[in-house]
Design an enzyme around this catalytic site. Structure first.
Site, PDB file in Angstrom:
ATOM      1  CE  LYS A 156      -4.102   1.343  -0.497  1.00 38.74           C
ATOM      2  NZ  LYS A 156      -4.881   0.896  -1.639  1.00 38.74           N
ATOM      3  CB  SER A 177      -8.132   0.876  -3.631  1.00 38.86           C
ATOM      4  OG  SER A 177      -7.752   0.842  -2.266  1.00 38.86           O
TER       5      SER A 177
END
Length: 586
Positions: free
Chosen positions: A188, A383
């Site tokens: 991330k 996402s």
């Protein structure tokens, strides 16, 4: 008395001006409406395909709104594909000329147009392409053509894909302005530029594998279109073997080197004309006015296509922003519409607000209880974009779709070091231990950081559960391919994150199959503002839109996109489920 007289005069003046404006609106609408009926397509016409404006999946343009396009820079992918499909069966259209494009679109959008052009050729019609300069996406589109031509002093950019990521750690240290970050997921890396001065190996790995997969899909299509092996295409890219017109022709990337008048002479010969001056062109914009009135699919039963495009922000949303307001209104309408038998959710989003994503996910779950829901992924469904797609009955992605990125993070700006340097001291007073809000002017406390971290962990676990439930995978199986890692459509299918590789039409066909439909029509959502509402809104917003256009023209496309990225970053609130980096593929 003078004040009252002047006040009444001002009111009457405003009413008079508004009346004139109102009359002008309908006169202008009438004039434009009558003009649309005069779109003329002559026999032996060539459809001129120029894609020089940014392409959005769906503009939601109301054809009855004469002012809707005054400041509209984008063109709808849905309209482009529909125009090509109509032209395939239009006997007056003999072929397509793709001319001097600088395609501003994602790879999945270009791939969708390319597939539509492949289908167009099945009607025994030709496609020719001409350009002074071929960028990689331009050439990828052109490679579907029967013949490709280039200007004698032109050039070609064919060298493989690359991506650039900017890092800001040293800038933060020098300015005293920093971003406090909390994240979950080793991949991330949306926050990595704030923490490091160089790319981590895990981030480098995922970007390398992602763009390699995208490139492989492009090369495979080009190899089929041009009859050149994938090995030879990679050799050409490695050696820059198409950089000049002569090298491009020698490598087999193009068919001939000609000036534009010579290209038109070839077009004339293809449609049986003796002189290029006798050519009959119809532009894509003009033909779209005609094709939009042609219905290719009809029936009392409907399949609803709901377009969710843009970054995800909490709130109403709009044509370029996914908010729970507009999207959920659309999902509720199609759920309650008895004529709608199945729904396709078209997702094109890098993500954003985790809260908004979950609110939309819940509405998809409710919709799924009453009718089949199929997701079609566009350029990006990552996402938060993947979050809202995860619960669908079936998920389709293009091979060049960027998806996955199952992970979350939070960013909080802090200027305490800058404040100290310039002599600012902020003092807080509160009634309880945690009553004082976080301050930009004070370093983040350990307690505040732990609270944010707790929220990040809870949101990540919820994200895993949503995907686990929707994809029929265990939490551990999801976590294995999550951690914020991004995947191409090809790899996402291999790891079970999507079901099939295909475009929007494939997803619609699957929805029809699941609903056991024969004949059916298509209804598109969301519905944006009415003609009059849009006109009145444009009166106030035109200067802002025009200003953004001027900024883009003055500072250039790349700098403008960086400015826009910074602007969007300042608007992020709450925990984010967002793409792990801003991917600028060149």
């Amino acid at each position: 008395m003078n004040f009252l007289r002047n006040f009444l005069a001002a009111i009457l003046g405003c009413l008079f001006a508004f009346g004139i404006l109102f009359i002008m609106f309908f006169i202008f609408a009438s004039l434009l409406g009558s003009g649309e009926d005069k779109v003329s397509v002559k026999n032996n016409s060539i459809l001129e395909l120029q894609l020089q404006r940014p392409i959005a999946d769906y503009t939601g343009k109301n054809d009855l709104n004469p002012f809707g396009g005054l400041f509209e820079e984008s063109q709808g992918l849905d309209e482009i594909l529909h125009a090509i499909a109509v032209a395939k069966d239009d006997e007056r259209i003999k072929g397509i000329s793709i001319n001097n494009n600088f395609v501003i679109a994602g790879l999945a959008q270009v791939q969708a147009i390319r597939k539509a052009l492949e289908d167009f050729k099945k009607a025994d019609k030709f496609i020719y392409t001409y350009s002074d300069f071929y960028m990689q996406k331009d050439y990828y589109l052109a490679s579907v053509s029967d013949s490709i031509f280039m200007n004698p002093v032109g050039a070609m950019d064919f060298k493989g894909l690359s991506s650039e990521v900017l890092f800001f750690k040293e800038l933060q240290e020098k300015t005293g302005v920093k971003m406090e970050v909390i994240r979950h997921g080793k991949y991330k890396s949306a926050v990595e530029p704030y923490l490091e001065n160089e790319m981590s190996e895990s981030n480098r790995t995922q970007i390398k594998e992602l763009i390699q997969s995208l490139w492989n899909s492009m090369v495979s299509d080009i190899a089929t279109g041009r009859g050149i092996s994938e090995t030879d295409l990679n050799r050409i890219a490695d050696t820059l073997g198409g950089r000049s017109p002569k090298m491009a022709k020698r490598s087999g990337l193009i068919d001939d080197i000609v000036f534009y008048d010579e290209y038109e002479a070839k077009l004339a010969g293809r449609v049986g004309k003796e002189n290029r001056k006798d050519l009959e062109y119809v532009s894509l914009d003009e033909y779209t006015k005609y094709s939009n009135k042609k219905v290719l699919q009809s029936g009392g039963d409907k399949i609803a296509v709901v377009f969710a495009q843009g970054e995800i922000f909490y709130g109403e949303g709009g044509p370029d922003i996914i908010g729970q307001g507009i999207i959920n209104d659309a999902l509720i309408k199609v759920r309650e519409d008895e004529n709608v038998k199945a729904v396709v959710l078209r997702v094109n989003s890098p993500g954003g607000s985790a809260l908004t994503s979950d609110i939309i996910w819940r509405e998809v779950e409710l919709l799924k209880e009453t009718k089949p829901v199929v997701v079609s992924m566009g350029n990006v469904a990552a996402s938060g974009g993947y979050y809202i797609a995860a619960g669908a009955d079936k998920i389709f992605a293009e091979p060049t779709t960027i998806t996955g990125s199952i992970g979350v993070f939070g960013t909080v700006p802090n200027i305490s070091e800058l404040a100290k340097d310039i002599g600012i001291n902020a003092e807080q007073v509160g009634t309880n231990t945690n009553s004082v809000d976080y301050s930009l002017f004070e370093p983040m406390s350990d307690n505040f950081r732990e609270v944010i971290k707790e929220g990040i962990e809870q949101t990540y676990q919820t994200f895993l559960q949503r995907v686990s439930q929707g994809r029929d995978m265990t939490i551990d199986e999801v976590d294995e391919v999550a951690q914020g890692r991004v995947w191409s459509g090809v790899d996402a299918k291999r790891y079970g994150l999507v079901d099939e590789l295909g475009n929007l039409e494939d997803a619609i066909a699957e929805a029809a199959k699941m609903a056991e439909l024969g004949d059916y029509g298509i209804k598109k959502y969301p519905k944006y503002k009415s003609a009059f509402e849009q006109f009145m809104e444009d009166l106030g917003g035109a200067s802002a839109k025009a200003k953004q256009h001027v900024i883009r023209e003055e500072i250039g496309e790349e700098t403008y996109m960086l400015w826009k990225e910074v602007k969007n970053a300042t608007q992020q609130k709450g925990i984010q489920a967002r793409m792990p980096f801003s991917l600028n593929i060149k």
